[in-house]
Design a protein around this motif. Sequence first.
Motif, PDB file in Angstrom:
ATOM      1  N   GLY A  97       0.829  -1.203   0.000  1.00 39.30           N
ATOM      2  CA  GLY A  97       0.000   0.000   0.000  1.00 39.30           C
ATOM      3  C   GLY A  97       0.864   1.253   0.000  1.00 39.30           C
ATOM      4  O   GLY A  97       1.789   1.378   0.795  1.00 39.30           O
ATOM      5  N   LEU A  98       0.568   2.167  -0.906  1.00 31.83           N
ATOM      6  CA  LEU A  98       1.320   3.411  -1.039  1.00 31.83           C
ATOM      7  C   LEU A  98       0.831   4.420  -0.007  1.00 31.83           C
ATOM      8  O   LEU A  98      -0.375   4.615   0.156  1.00 31.83           O
ATOM      9  N   ILE A  99       1.758   5.051   0.681  1.00 32.66           N
ATOM     10  CA  ILE A  99       1.440   6.109   1.641  1.00 32.66           C
ATOM     11  C   ILE A  99       1.972   7.411   1.058  1.00 32.66           C
ATOM     12  O   ILE A  99       3.166   7.539   0.792  1.00 32.66           O
ATOM     13  N   VAL A 100       1.082   8.361   0.822  1.00 28.96           N
ATOM     14  CA  VAL A 100       1.453   9.671   0.299  1.00 28.96           C
ATOM     15  C   VAL A 100       1.247  10.675   1.419  1.00 28.96           C
ATOM     16  O   VAL A 100       0.155  10.788   1.976  1.00 28.96           O
ATOM     17  N   MET A 101       2.322  11.385   1.760  1.00 29.85           N
ATOM     18  CA  MET A 101       2.266  12.360   2.846  1.00 29.85           C
ATOM     19  C   MET A 101       2.501  13.751   2.277  1.00 29.85           C
ATOM     20  O   MET A 101       3.309  13.923   1.350  1.00 29.85           O
ATOM     21  N   ALA A 102       1.830  14.709   2.853  1.00 28.64           N
ATOM     22  CA  ALA A 102       2.062  16.094   2.450  1.00 28.64           C
ATOM     23  C   ALA A 102       3.456  16.516   2.897  1.00 28.64           C
ATOM     24  O   ALA A 102       3.987  15.977   3.878  1.00 28.64           O
ATOM     25  N   PRO A 103       4.056  17.460   2.194  1.00 27.39           N
ATOM     26  CA  PRO A 103       5.335  17.977   2.685  1.00 27.39           C
ATOM     27  C   PRO A 103       5.139  18.554   4.088  1.00 27.39           C
ATOM     28  O   PRO A 103       4.050  18.994   4.441  1.00 27.39           O
ATOM     29  N   ALA A 104       6.186  18.547   4.873  1.00 31.26           N
ATOM     30  CA  ALA A 104       6.111  19.079   6.232  1.00 31.26           C
ATOM     31  C   ALA A 104       5.913  20.591   6.170  1.00 31.26           C
ATOM     32  O   ALA A 104       6.465  21.273   5.305  1.00 31.26           O
ATOM     33  N   SER A 105       5.116  21.105   7.103  1.00 35.94           N
ATOM     34  CA  SER A 105       4.962  22.554   7.226  1.00 35.94           C
ATOM     35  C   SER A 105       6.272  23.126   7.765  1.00 35.94           C
ATOM     36  O   SER A 105       7.097  22.388   8.316  1.00 35.94           O
ATOM     37  N   PRO A 106       6.492  24.425   7.644  1.00 39.39           N
ATOM     38  CA  PRO A 106       7.698  25.003   8.234  1.00 39.39           C
ATOM     39  C   PRO A 106       7.807  24.698   9.738  1.00 39.39           C
ATOM     40  O   PRO A 106       8.899  24.423  10.240  1.00 39.39           O
ATOM     41  N   ASP A 107       6.684  24.709  10.453  1.00 39.60           N
ATOM     42  CA  ASP A 107       6.693  24.404  11.876  1.00 39.60           C
ATOM     43  C   ASP A 107       7.179  22.971  12.115  1.00 39.60           C
ATOM     44  O   ASP A 107       8.112  22.737  12.888  1.00 39.60           O
ATOM     45  N   SER A 108       6.575  22.012  11.427  1.00 40.12           N
ATOM     46  CA  SER A 108       6.969  20.610  11.591  1.00 40.12           C
ATOM     47  C   SER A 108       8.379  20.366  11.079  1.00 40.12           C
ATOM     48  O   SER A 108       9.164  19.638  11.695  1.00 40.12           O
ATOM     49  N   GLY A 109       8.720  20.970   9.942  1.00 40.65           N
ATOM     50  CA  GLY A 109      10.055  20.818   9.385  1.00 40.65           C
ATOM     51  C   GLY A 109      11.131  21.354  10.324  1.00 40.65           C
ATOM     52  O   GLY A 109      12.220  20.784  10.427  1.00 40.65           O
ATOM     53  N   GLY A 110      10.825  22.435  11.007  1.00 36.90           N
ATOM     54  CA  GLY A 110      11.774  22.997  11.977  1.00 36.90           C
ATOM     55  C   GLY A 110      11.987  22.058  13.152  1.00 36.90           C
ATOM     56  O   GLY A 110      13.113  21.898  13.639  1.00 36.90           O
ATOM     57  N   ARG A 111      10.915  21.431  13.610  1.00 35.97           N
ATOM     58  CA  ARG A 111      11.032  20.472  14.714  1.00 35.97           C
ATOM     59  C   ARG A 111      11.862  19.254  14.280  1.00 35.97           C
ATOM     60  O   ARG A 111      12.705  18.765  15.024  1.00 35.97           O
ATOM     61  N   GLU A 112      11.594  18.754  13.057  1.00 36.77           N
ATOM     62  CA  GLU A 112      12.380  17.636  12.523  1.00 36.77           C
ATOM     63  C   GLU A 112      13.854  18.013  12.431  1.00 36.77           C
ATOM     64  O   GLU A 112      14.742  17.214  12.770  1.00 36.77           O
ATOM     65  N   ALA A 113      14.120  19.236  11.952  1.00 38.93           N
ATOM     66  CA  ALA A 113      15.509  19.686  11.805  1.00 38.93           C
ATOM     67  C   ALA A 113      16.202  19.757  13.166  1.00 38.93           C
ATOM     68  O   ALA A 113      17.369  19.370  13.288  1.00 38.93           O
ATOM     69  N   GLU A 114      15.505  20.228  14.183  1.00 35.89           N
ATOM     70  CA  GLU A 114      16.095  20.310  15.527  1.00 35.89           C
ATOM     71  C   GLU A 114      16.433  18.927  16.062  1.00 35.89           C
ATOM     72  O   GLU A 114      17.515  18.707  16.608  1.00 35.89           O
ATOM     73  N   LEU A 115      15.523  17.984  15.899  1.00 36.01           N
ATOM     74  CA  LEU A 115      15.783  16.611  16.325  1.00 36.01           C
ATOM     75  C   LEU A 115      17.000  16.053  15.588  1.00 36.01           C
ATOM     76  O   LEU A 115      17.921  15.498  16.198  1.00 36.01           O
ATOM     77  N   GLY A 116      17.025  16.203  14.277  1.00 37.44           N
ATOM     78  CA  GLY A 116      18.142  15.713  13.483  1.00 37.44           C
ATOM     79  C   GLY A 116      19.458  16.384  13.847  1.00 37.44           C
ATOM     80  O   GLY A 116      20.507  15.736  13.901  1.00 37.44           O
ATOM     81  N   PHE A 117      19.402  17.693  14.100  1.00 34.93           N
ATOM     82  CA  PHE A 117      20.604  18.428  14.484  1.00 34.93           C
ATOM     83  C   PHE A 117      21.183  17.902  15.790  1.00 34.93           C
ATOM     84  O   PHE A 117      22.388  17.650  15.889  1.00 34.93           O
ATOM     85  N   GLN A 118      20.325  17.741  16.804  1.00 33.00           N
ATOM     86  CA  GLN A 118      20.814  17.250  18.099  1.00 33.00           C
ATOM     87  C   GLN A 118      21.382  15.836  17.966  1.00 33.00           C
ATOM     88  O   GLN A 118      22.430  15.526  18.547  1.00 33.00           O
ATOM     89  N   LEU A 119      20.709  14.985  17.204  1.00 32.59           N
ATOM     90  CA  LEU A 119      21.181  13.613  17.019  1.00 32.59           C
ATOM     91  C   LEU A 119      22.521  13.605  16.270  1.00 32.59           C
ATOM     92  O   LEU A 119      23.465  12.904  16.667  1.00 32.59           O
ATOM     93  N   ALA A 120      22.625  14.398  15.214  1.00 38.29           N
ATOM     94  CA  ALA A 120      23.865  14.445  14.429  1.00 38.29           C
ATOM     95  C   ALA A 120      25.015  15.036  15.234  1.00 38.29           C
ATOM     96  O   ALA A 120      26.156  14.566  15.124  1.00 38.29           O
ATOM     97  N   THR A 121      24.742  16.048  16.047  1.00 45.49           N
ATOM     98  CA  THR A 121      25.790  16.655  16.877  1.00 45.49           C
ATOM     99  C   THR A 121      26.340  15.631  17.867  1.00 45.49           C
ATOM    100  O   THR A 121      27.555  15.506  18.035  1.00 45.49           O
ATOM    101  N   TRP A 122      25.439  14.894  18.520  1.00 47.66           N
ATOM    102  CA  TRP A 122      25.879  13.838  19.438  1.00 47.66           C
ATOM    103  C   TRP A 122      26.711  12.793  18.688  1.00 47.66           C
ATOM    104  O   TRP A 122      27.781  12.396  19.129  1.00 47.66           O
ATOM    105  N   ASN A 123      26.215  12.369  17.534  1.00 46.58           N
ATOM    106  CA  ASN A 123      26.888  11.315  16.787  1.00 46.58           C
ATOM    107  C   ASN A 123      28.264  11.755  16.295  1.00 46.58           C
ATOM    108  O   ASN A 123      29.198  10.959  16.265  1.00 46.58           O
ATOM    109  N   LYS A 124      28.392  13.019  15.910  1.00 42.80           N
ATOM    110  CA  LYS A 124      29.686  13.524  15.444  1.00 42.80           C
ATOM    111  C   LYS A 124      30.733  13.420  16.555  1.00 42.80           C
ATOM    112  O   LYS A 124      31.880  13.062  16.314  1.00 42.80           O
ATOM    113  N   ALA A 125      30.308  13.701  17.795  1.00 42.10           N
ATOM    114  CA  ALA A 125      31.235  13.602  18.933  1.00 42.10           C
ATOM    115  C   ALA A 125      31.457  12.153  19.356  1.00 42.10           C
ATOM    116  O   ALA A 125      32.574  11.756  19.660  1.00 42.10           O
TER     117      ALA A 125
END
Length: 190
Positions: free
Chosen positions: A35-63
Amino acid sequence: MLIPPDVRLIVDADGFERLCAANRDMRLELEADGGLIVMAPASPDSGGREAELGFQLATWNKAARLGKTFSPSAGFTLPDGSIRAPDASWMRQEAWDALDRRERRKFSRAVPDFAAEIRSPSDPLDELRAKMAGYVANGVRLAWLIDPETKAVEIHRPGREVERLAAPKSLSGEDVLPGFTLDLAEIFED
């Protein structure tokens, strides 16, 4: 691509890859039954939250230098045949290194050790909970469902009941992400 809510499209893995290649601006996933799942692009609000999560995870992983982090555009082919793209994910370095170079360049047949989803206002909670259960059933060792609207978090782990937290300030990566603590202030901010 407009798909009426009462229409369900079924596609195989090869067709899914071609569909994604032809629609790079769309967020698509595939259920285990095709079954195909089609999702709308993230809103700027949601995209910003995703970016913050990814940033914190990547910063930890880099160290820590323990593995590889992935953005929401990275798709994984899970053992049940579904193809999922968590909002943030991480894989141990040994698991990443074991993947053939060609496998890394497609929807890898690999299971991240960690996956997180941030609920958007339009996401039905029952669908996200099913997705989290699917992650764990397919080998993800730690999964977080973060709901900024209610400031609640669900922690999913294999062989354990779902742990629900009300308005936590942070989340521990436990033994899966040793030494990682996610600060939820910016993710929960209005």
